[in-house]
Design an enzyme around this catalytic site. Sequence first.
Site, mmCIF file in Angstrom:
data_model
loop_
_atom_site.group_PDB
_atom_site.id
_atom_site.type_symbol
_atom_site.label_atom_id
_atom_site.label_comp_id
_atom_site.label_asym_id
_atom_site.label_seq_id
_atom_site.Cartn_x
_atom_site.Cartn_y
_atom_site.Cartn_z
ATOM 1 C CB CYS A 56 56.214 -3.644 55.386
ATOM 2 S SG CYS A 56 56.021 -5.039 56.492
ATOM 3 C CG HIS A 79 21.559 1.430 79.204
ATOM 4 N ND1 HIS A 79 20.386 0.821 79.592
ATOM 5 C CD2 HIS A 79 21.203 2.633 78.670
ATOM 6 C CE1 HIS A 79 19.361 1.611 79.291
ATOM 7 N NE2 HIS A 79 19.829 2.713 78.731
ATOM 8 C CD GLU A 101 44.864 5.700 66.455
ATOM 9 O OE1 GLU A 101 44.846 5.054 65.406
ATOM 10 O OE2 GLU A 101 44.624 6.916 66.504
ATOM 11 C CE LYS A 133 48.494 8.053 58.143
ATOM 12 N NZ LYS A 133 47.672 8.750 59.145
ATOM 13 C CE LYS A 181 43.586 9.900 65.791
ATOM 14 N NZ LYS A 181 42.631 9.009 65.441
ATOM 15 C CD GLU A 196 39.263 9.681 65.195
ATOM 16 O OE1 GLU A 196 40.402 10.064 64.866
ATOM 17 O OE2 GLU A 196 38.853 8.523 64.977
ATOM 18 N NE ARG A 204 54.277 1.684 53.941
ATOM 19 C CZ ARG A 204 53.281 1.756 53.081
ATOM 20 N NH1 ARG A 204 52.905 2.923 52.603
ATOM 21 N NH2 ARG A 204 52.645 0.675 52.683
ATOM 22 C CD1 TRP A 215 53.910 -2.850 62.372
ATOM 23 C CD2 TRP A 215 52.718 -4.618 61.705
ATOM 24 N NE1 TRP A 215 52.827 -2.968 63.209
ATOM 25 C CE2 TRP A 215 52.079 -4.039 62.836
ATOM 26 C CE3 TRP A 215 52.143 -5.744 61.127
ATOM 27 C CZ2 TRP A 215 50.903 -4.544 63.375
ATOM 28 C CZ3 TRP A 215 50.978 -6.266 61.669
ATOM 29 C CH2 TRP A 215 50.366 -5.657 62.774
ATOM 30 C CG ASN A 248 54.138 -4.218 52.617
ATOM 31 O OD1 ASN A 248 53.658 -4.827 53.559
ATOM 32 N ND2 ASN A 248 53.693 -3.035 52.220
ATOM 33 N N GLY A 249 53.741 -7.720 52.922
ATOM 34 C CA GLY A 249 52.557 -8.548 52.705
ATOM 35 C C GLY A 249 52.649 -9.856 53.459
#
Length: 615
Positions: free
Chosen positions: A2, A511, A495, A610, A492, A488, A27, A75, A101-102
């Site tokens: 947000c 395995h 995402e 973000k 990426k 990582e 964000r 968001w 926001n929250g």
Amino acid sequence: MCGIVGYIGYREAFPIVIKGLRRLEYRGYDSAGVMLYNGTDLMVCKTKGKVSDLEERCENESTSGATIGMGHTRWATHGVPNDVNSHPHLSNSGELAIIHNGIIENYEPLKKELIKRGYTFKSDTDTEVLVNLIEDVQKTENLKLGKAVQVALSQVIGAYAICVFDTKKPNEIIVARLGSPLAIGVGEDEYFIASDASPFIEYTSNAIYLEDEEIAVIRLGKKLKVRKIKDDTLVDPYIQELQMNLEQIEKGGYDHFMLKEIYEQPSVIKDTYRGRLLADQGIIRMAGIEDNLERFINAERILIVACGTSWHAGLVAEYVIEEFTRIPVEVEYASEFRYRNPIINKGDVVIAISQSGETADTLAAIKLAKENGAFVFGVCNVVGSSISRESNAGAYTHAGPEIGVASTKAFTTQITVLTMIALRIAQAKGTLNNTTYRTYLQELERIPEKVLEALGTNDVAKEIAAVFKDSPNCLYLGRGYNFPVALEGALKLKEISYIHAEGYPAAEMKHGPIALIDEMMPVVVIAPKQGHYDKVVSNIQEIKSRSGKIIAIVTKGDTQVRDLADYVIEIPETTDALSPLITTIPLQLLSYHIAVMRECNVDQPRNLAKSVTVE
């Protein structure tokens, strides 16, 4: 997560608010809205979609003449993304407007009570409950807006950064925060409000960052008043001079912020160690470490807490710190750490890592660690952020603003800081001899030029991306220091391209994951010459014998892996411990180009934010 923008002053508010919302798009959000007040009329315009959609929607509205405005990018948490659930929200009377926001965790019982009192609700949001709760307090207790907000917030459970406007008080905005960041830009006869300083950087370099459980009355022609929500005590706000500049938050000619930030890594790594690393003198000098060196030297163990990409940086740090200092290290997801009743001792050092410095789970983990007597050291990028203030000590990464949602330069600068910490502790403990210590310092100083060389693989990465852009799955394998890099790299790709990808320690392939290998499965293998090279070669042979498509990241001049791999990306040689700073570069480029070719929104991938400031 947000974005909040507000303005009160003498300028036209709409252009400032819209431009601010664009700055906060990084964000992550799924709807946007704006409120404007011109002295007589309150205008609210909001829509599902992007800020550009909001601008189109507002073309049919009168936006001129308003010198007070609030904007929001949402968001979705409570209620699906749609026009009605978008912010701002109005109270039943239409006199109060709020952006938030929250999350208000106890909104359900509050809503039921308000319904009993005759209030009605248009949206599914917790935010509409909050604005009507404020109105109810204001009317039943005959309070001014600021006091009503304060009383209402004492009844809610959750996290928030809010801006509230009342048409009956047209020269003020009330703001408050708990758990979600909020900055106030202080100008000449004007104030700016935002989730971070980027929306107002060209107007003022003076900012106040509200602390948790603080409320501020922003009134034109009056000095800013900040109070504690719980006990109403006055707070003397600290006005901070911003170090950010406008050029840092623009694309600078690149197609996307992510690509710009990938290419900034040679300079920001250098910025991160500048003034701290004096390789020719054999010195690492970091104030947060020097002032607390005994705590690190005598630590029984080091706990690292982080989320996402920062967690992967913490995994690299586990290898580095344990090898250099011989202090046991545990790396925890902050979200799990806070809920599993962890064992925390007074002799422990907790390192909390976060790009934004506002990650809700990491902040909660910090508070838990401090309550149990641990020493907390923060590693973050944003000056003045909550984690930097909550930690006992810390170090900034100096990566500059990272706008792309998928972290790139945050990862490498975090590893740079954590490596310097490990080297300084090792020197103080005597666990590295002086020759080895100085060798690492000299090699770390050379890393930026080697990252620059690794960026030269861009065209090769682009060619490989064209081959695999339509693959539904991908595996990433690495060993030792490069196992976290495999994680990582997979993150990426997930995402920004929405391709399913998983990272594994290379030895774990047999395995279970080896069952997935066939001629349709691309496998990215991180195989630099340093480290467990022979073991990785064996893993590659296992993949090759099952017709998997191998993309290998190898040291320049490698021939053995080249003969086995279908595609090869060469990188400059460095020491095993520093190799993640180099091996991650082609993986970032590969993910970027695949996402672009799939026509994905690289800087604002779907469903992601973000800065994750709620659980």
